[in-house]
Scaffold this active site. Structure first.
Site, PDB file in Angstrom:
ATOM      1  N   TYR A 118      -9.093  29.369 -11.275  1.00 31.05           N
ATOM      2  CA  TYR A 118      -7.992  28.229 -11.360  1.00 31.05           C
ATOM      3  C   TYR A 118      -7.662  28.270 -10.242  1.00 31.05           C
ATOM      4  O   TYR A 118      -7.480  29.018  -9.431  1.00 31.05           O
ATOM      5  CB  TYR A 118      -7.563  28.335 -12.743  1.00 31.05           C
ATOM      6  CG  TYR A 118      -8.162  28.023 -14.553  1.00 31.05           C
ATOM      7  CD1 TYR A 118      -9.224  26.843 -14.180  1.00 31.05           C
ATOM      8  CD2 TYR A 118      -8.955  28.832 -15.235  1.00 31.05           C
ATOM      9  CE1 TYR A 118      -9.682  26.293 -15.412  1.00 31.05           C
ATOM     10  CE2 TYR A 118      -9.581  28.566 -16.357  1.00 31.05           C
ATOM     11  CZ  TYR A 118      -9.884  27.842 -16.657  1.00 31.05           C
ATOM     12  OH  TYR A 118     -10.795  27.063 -17.728  1.00 31.05           O
ATOM     13  N   ARG A 150     -16.486  36.032 -27.242  1.00 30.24           N
ATOM     14  CA  ARG A 150     -17.376  35.039 -27.619  1.00 30.24           C
ATOM     15  C   ARG A 150     -17.762  36.263 -28.980  1.00 30.24           C
ATOM     16  O   ARG A 150     -18.882  35.200 -30.791  1.00 30.24           O
ATOM     17  CB  ARG A 150     -18.744  34.457 -27.572  1.00 30.24           C
ATOM     18  CG  ARG A 150     -18.568  33.504 -26.348  1.00 30.24           C
ATOM     19  CD  ARG A 150     -19.370  33.064 -25.946  1.00 30.24           C
ATOM     20  NE  ARG A 150     -19.407  34.915 -24.371  1.00 30.24           N
ATOM     21  CZ  ARG A 150     -20.752  34.315 -24.010  1.00 30.24           C
ATOM     22  NH1 ARG A 150     -21.795  33.262 -23.826  1.00 30.24           N
ATOM     23  NH2 ARG A 150     -21.042  35.846 -22.508  1.00 30.24           N
ATOM     24  N   CYS A 199     -23.160  37.122 -32.026  1.00 26.77           N
ATOM     25  CA  CYS A 199     -23.012  36.568 -30.871  1.00 26.77           C
ATOM     26  C   CYS A 199     -24.182  36.883 -30.190  1.00 26.77           C
ATOM     27  O   CYS A 199     -24.698  37.622 -29.428  1.00 26.77           O
ATOM     28  CB  CYS A 199     -21.487  37.023 -29.806  1.00 26.77           C
ATOM     29  SG  CYS A 199     -22.035  36.058 -28.334  1.00 26.77           S
ATOM     30  N   CYS A 202     -19.176  26.964 -28.366  1.00 23.14           N
ATOM     31  CA  CYS A 202     -17.980  27.358 -27.684  1.00 23.14           C
ATOM     32  C   CYS A 202     -17.907  27.119 -25.576  1.00 23.14           C
ATOM     33  O   CYS A 202     -17.251  25.350 -26.105  1.00 23.14           O
ATOM     34  CB  CYS A 202     -17.966  29.175 -27.071  1.00 23.14           C
ATOM     35  SG  CYS A 202     -19.414  30.104 -26.772  1.00 23.14           S
TER      36      CYS A 202
END
Length: 640
Positions: free
Chosen positions: A173, A319, A342, A349
């Site tokens: 990002y 998760r 998981c 997801c």
């Protein structure tokens, strides 16, 4: 319990924030907000359940500081004072659940889409993500505006009652794009050296500290290694962590990866558990503030070991809290076998999130639907028959039993598991085995009457007195129609189940997930393997991160892949295939395996279709994946 989890449940501190234990919820996007970033009831219910699950800190996922940084139509927003009341609702729910609250503030940068933001993407340099749009380079004046966005967002977080704020410096990002030399090609004071590339994040931390004062902790989620040639290295990550500490950060939450190395950001089950622990230790040895670590840590015993050995101060669970929101409570109570694992499949997801869909979970069908399915008994207990002991059938049986019904589960084979019994055979599929063992263990505890080696007939249904029948008979392998002359073609299911064996040189017809995983399984045993696939590529439809790693392993094992090819004849030791109108022969093949998909095992469902109370679920309706089987099993049984 073999290991007392004393380190895991010792109190800790981040800045001046006291935490009850060392388990924190990592920030994860959900796409549960409204289109303009407003908190919804669904979002509140989701986080409240995880707060009640026993973690000490819940971090609300990606929340954009400005509309130009919005990555999804339904991502959380912290860009406007009008959002504060909704943010406070969320804070209050997390506090009511017994946890402290933080929120991750972020800007999507070059990972955004102009279709969502309505503007050209922003980045340190004009470099697009793989398959993404070209961003424009921020000017020095605009960088000052970006700092203000983050500082104002931090103020809103404080006014909404949060205990901490988390700054997003990871995942490709905007702010991590400044940190990475791969994406930051600037030659001014914000580019070049590690210190220059860290200047913007440092200025934001300093600005947030001035705004927040000394009471509210600032947690930095930092990508410390890009795992990419030309990207940031761990050595640079260590220096960046030191700079952020000097700027006023109270903790470093260690993660790694760029969009170009997405298998690091969303590690599939082929990645080792705790694969970032050594990175966390390197950061911990470089700073004095607490360090958290994430990355395939779905086992409380492993988490305890990480803490005891001093590699990190906190364990960030992402998760695993989708799979089981009660992870912490169960670990604390010593009920490790009751933690739903998981399996790092990424299908409910990451894959849905990056497809602009709402997040779900393969192994936990209640995710994001907590209010729809309260933990309450059914209005009336019924006699229920579940036919088929695969994942869908086992989930149906468990759900019906939990609702108070009397349940008989019939499986025609000698073991429960269905296709999971084959799915856990190839390399790197240990998590499938963990899921099967969990479901079988829960069946044993549930009071469900299990009948193995049992073929269900209409007479058996009547003798049980079933008021409701759930048919989950699964699928069978598609038959291969390739002519076999004096030769035999076996199915992938036969090999994976042990009913057949392969010779020294095997040809696999079909380059889907089953065919490629089988090829890896055989090649890892030293066999020579050829895959023949009709389409232009293999592993179509496979989760992208898992696909990337499996293709790499197939290349390393020397598996030969022939695409746009069709097998037209099989003879003893010779296979003929056609490509682009030309025929080719492969000599020396001693085993030919068909991995062509599956067909619904629908006979029983069809036979009982007109009977009252009969419902058909999973692959015997249409062959799909574990996610659909488990969800249909849950939903159908809950509604009884």
């Amino acid at each position: 319990m073999a290991t007392a989890l004393t380190a895991l449940f010792a109190p800790g501190t981040i800045g001046k924030m006291a935490l009850a234990n060392r388990l924190i919820m990592a920030p994860m996007g959900t796409n549960y907000s409204t289109w303009n970033g407003i908190v919804t009831d669904r979002l509140v219910d989701y986080y409240a359940e995880r707060a009640r699950g026993g973690v000490s800190l819940v971090t609300v996922g990606f929340s954009h500081v400005h509309p130009t940084g919005q990555t999804s139509p339904y991502s959380m927003g912290v860009h406007d004072d009008a959002l504060i009341p909704g943010l406070r609702r969320l804070t209050d729910a997390i506090h009511a659940g017994g946890a402290k609250a933080s929120i991750q503030i972020a800007h999507g940068g070059r990972r955004c889409s102009s279709a969502i933001t309505g503007a050209q993407l922003l980045a340190p340099s004009a470099l697009s993500c793989v398959g993404g749009e070209m961003p424009r380079e921020l000017s020095l004046e605009e960088i000052q505006t970006v700092i203000a966005w983050f500082v104002h967002a931090a103020r809103r977080v404080r006014e909404a009652g949060y205990d901490a704020v988390t700054l997003h410096l990871a995942n490709g990002y905007l702010l991590q794009s400044f940190l990475s030399p791969y994406s930051n090609r600037r030659s001014d004071l914000y580019g070049g050296s590690v210190e220059a590339r860290a200047r913007l994040p440092m200025e934001i931390v300093e600005g947030m500290r001035r705004e927040l004062g000394s009471e509210m902790p600032i947690i930095v989620r930092l990508s410390v290694d890009d795992f990419l040639e030309g990207g940031a290295t761990l050595t640079e990550g260590r220096r960046t962590a030191q700079l952020l500490e000097s700027a006023g950060a109270d903790a470093i939450d260690v993660t790694a990866g760029l969009p170009e190395t997405m298998y690091i950001i969303g590690p599939p089950m082929a990645m080792p558990k705790g694969f970032l622990v050594s990175h966390a230790r390197a950061i911990k040895d470089s700073v004095r503030i607490p360090v958290a670590v994430v990355g395939r840590i779905n086992d409380p015993v492993l988490a305890e070991q990480i803490l005891r050995e001093g590699h990190a101060d906190f364990i960030a669970l992402g998760r695993p809290l989708l799979a089981d929101p009660d992870f912490a409570n169960k670990a604390r109570d010593g009920r490790l076998e009751d933690i739903c694992p998981c399996i790092a499949c990424n299908e409910g997801c990451f894959q849905r999130l990056y497809s602009q869909l709402d997040v779900s979970c393969v192994v936990n069908p209640r995710v994001g639907r907590e209010a729809m399915f309260p933990d309450a008994p059914a209005p009336r207990a019924k006699q229920v028959l579940v036919v088929g002991g695969g994942p869908g059938g086992m989930m149906a049986a468990l759900t019906a039993a939990a609702r108070g019904h009397r349940v008989v589960l019939c499986e025609r084979g000698p073991r429960l598991g269905g296709q999971l019994l084959m799915g856990d055979v190839p390399p790197h599929k240990e998590e499938i085995r963990a899921l099967r063992e969990y479901l079988v263990g829960q069946i044993a505890k549930s009071g469900v009457e299990t009948r193995l080696d049992t073929t269900v007939t209409r007479e058996l249904v009547e003798s049980i007195g079933a008021e409701a029948v759930i048919v989950a008979t699964g699928a069978r392998p598609l038959a291969c129609t390739v002519p076999a002359i004096d030769a035999c073609i076996v199915s992938a299911w036969d090999l994976l189940s042990g009913r057949a064996t392969a010779g020294a040189m095997t040809l696999v017809i079909g380059g889907g997930e089953v065919g490629c995983e089988l090829a890896e399984y055989l090649a890892a045993q030293g066999r020579e393997v050829v895959i023949v696939e009709l389409l232009s590529s293999v592993l179509n439809g496979t989760e992208p991160r898992a696909r990337t790693l499996l293709l790499r392993r197939l290349r390393e094992l020397g598996v030969q892949v022939l695409t746009q090819s069709r097998v037209i004849e099989v003879r003893v030791a010779v296979v003929t295939y056609e490509r682009a109108g030309l025929k080719h022969r492969i000599q020396g093949i001693d085993t030919v395996v068909a991995a062509l998909g599956s067909a619904a095992e629908s006979e029983l469902g069809d036979a009982l279709a007109e009977s009252a109370g009969v419902q058909v679920i999973g692959d015997c309706v249409k062959p799909r994946r574990i996610l659909e089987a488990i969800r249909e099993g849950y939903d159908t049984a809950y509604a009884l």
